[in-house]
Design an enzyme around this catalytic site. Structure first.
Site: not given
Lengths: 273, 273
Positions: B155, B157
């Site tokens: 992930e 971000e």
DNA sequence: ATAATAGTGTCTATTAGACAGTATGGG
DNA sequence: CCCATACTGTCTAATAGACACTATTAT
């Protein structure tokens, strides 16, 4: 940010350290063979015995020809920055090691010290992959007499910065010293590091001479105009005695001079203003 | 300097390396268990989909809950700066490792990268004495889409800098990110790093918005006065086309705007002038 | 009185900074 | 025409910077 928290339930949010450490094998990577701190110790003092011109000087140590066991010493005979290995057994950081070394050289604590670079090229030291954390320090010259007296086994010498680069320098210390010199010149212009060269209370002329001897005449007004401008500088103020009157002292002239001190105001000059 | 050279004759001036290396035993000191580079990758982009207000953002990676072997991962589930171990087998330095990591994240070379600190506290990482070299980088947002596309296993971000400190952050990355933020704010004011956020040729308004979104309104004139002042700034100049006429473009308004570019002039603002 | 350092006076040109006003061009 | 952005005019106060001048006091 809500979607971040949505991926797992609360009790399995993070991995517990004891679970993870069981699986970690650090030996996949080559680790350094040594981790050191070096310090460029600067001071300002008269160029020579005759002249009263102040110049920036650097303390260097001549590496012994033989080590403690009487065997040939690495880079022996060349000049080097003081420094040494970080004592990780005592939970030292690079900065703490630099502070310790600096105390060994000067006998006093609390000296200005700034980390300014890491030198970690794999072949910078023939003994192995030895990483140096470079710092510079600013010391009043009187504290450097201590070291000369306390340890005459090693040759310690103060060199004018312009003379340093004609010396034989150990390892990659020429590069480190050049970087330290660039850094202190920049800091002299953009920060209040000048105060580290001065006593608590100083005259405007003393401050002016420090700036000029480290940076250049471009960094500051002419001495005459600087006197007029000084009252507008936010980070220095007149030193007052207990009656609230401005203290004076005689330094270079017969006429008494006002004393100033640095306060805690921080200034940042924007290049866009 | 004469007395320095008087102490030894020329042919025994320095110790030969091969003589010295025989006697060196590096194992007297504890050596680090790991040597890493971490990178705070900054970009500027609109605060959210609705607003056209530009804000400073930071790229973070969510550490996997399990490692490649399927075992619990250290600091798994927390957000961390991209980074990793330095590949000394390939003669990497910390800076080279940071460049490599940055290329892995963005797919492109030549991005602005600056080393700003070393984090070497002995217990900053539960795996052992692992030293981190902290860098910050500045990337145009378009290059960060690459990473999201190329590796969806992790992930990744972008967070507005104000949101970052409410996240769970791995190791001592909160401290590192705070320092990176202070450093980029200072550099934004005192150096021309603003150019790294902008295209080659940019409008004065674009420059103005970059300064304000990273530093503050205090760092720069009001937009109106900045236009008048811009012609006196030494480090930017009007962008000319092949006929020597000033190039223009439409950005936020209907009216075409002059384009500017940074040149190579370096500026240092003295606090004493 | 002289010399040496520490300031101050004064002048012109430039800059700072607020605020209001004009310019451009798509809708 | 309206509006948003991009500038420009203008005014007052402050600052920059050169240069000459005065001030203090040990010798």
């Amino acid at each position: 940010m809500k979607q971040i928290w949505g991926v797992c339930t609360l009790d399995e949010e993070f991995v517990k350290r004891e679970d993870a450490l069981k699986n970690y094998n650090v030996s996949d990577y080559k680790t350094p063979d040594g981790y050191t701190s070096d310090i460029a110790i600067f001071t300002i003092s008269p160029k020579d015995d005759q002249s009263q011109e102040q110049v920036l000087k650097l303390l260097l140590i001549k590496r012994a020809m033989k080590n403690a066991e009487g065997e040939p010493n690495i880079e022996g005979g060349k000049w080097a920055l003081p420094g040494g290995f970080i004592d990780a057994h005592n939970k030292e950081t690079a900065m703490m090691a630099a502070e310790r070394e600096l105390k060994e050289e000067t006998g006093i604590d609390g000296i200005f010290l700034k980390h300014f670079g890491v030198y970690d090229e794999i072949d910078r030291d023939p003994r192995g992959w030895i990483i140096s954390n470079a710092h510079y320090a600013v010391v009043n010259e009187k504290h450097l007499i201590y070291r000369k007296a306390s340890d005459d086994a090693q040759e310690v010498e103060l060199f004018s910065i312009d003379d340093v680069f004609s010396l034989p320098l150990a390892f990659d210390h020429e590069r480190i010293i050049k970087d330290a010199y660039e850094m202190i010149k920049e800091d002299m212009i953009q920060t209040t590091v000048a105060k580290e060269f001065l006593p608590e209370e100083f005259t405007l002329s003393e401050l002016w001479h420090v700036i000029v001897s480290v940076a250049s005449h471009d960094a500051i007004e002419t001495n005459a105009n600087f006197h007029r401008k000084a009252r507008n500088l936010k980070f220095i103020e007149e030193a007052l005695d207990e009656n609230g009157k401005v203290k004076t002292a005689k330094r270079f002239s017969k006429k008494p001079t006002k004393l100033y001190r640095f306060n805690d105001v921080q200034v940042l000059k924007s290049i866009y203003r």
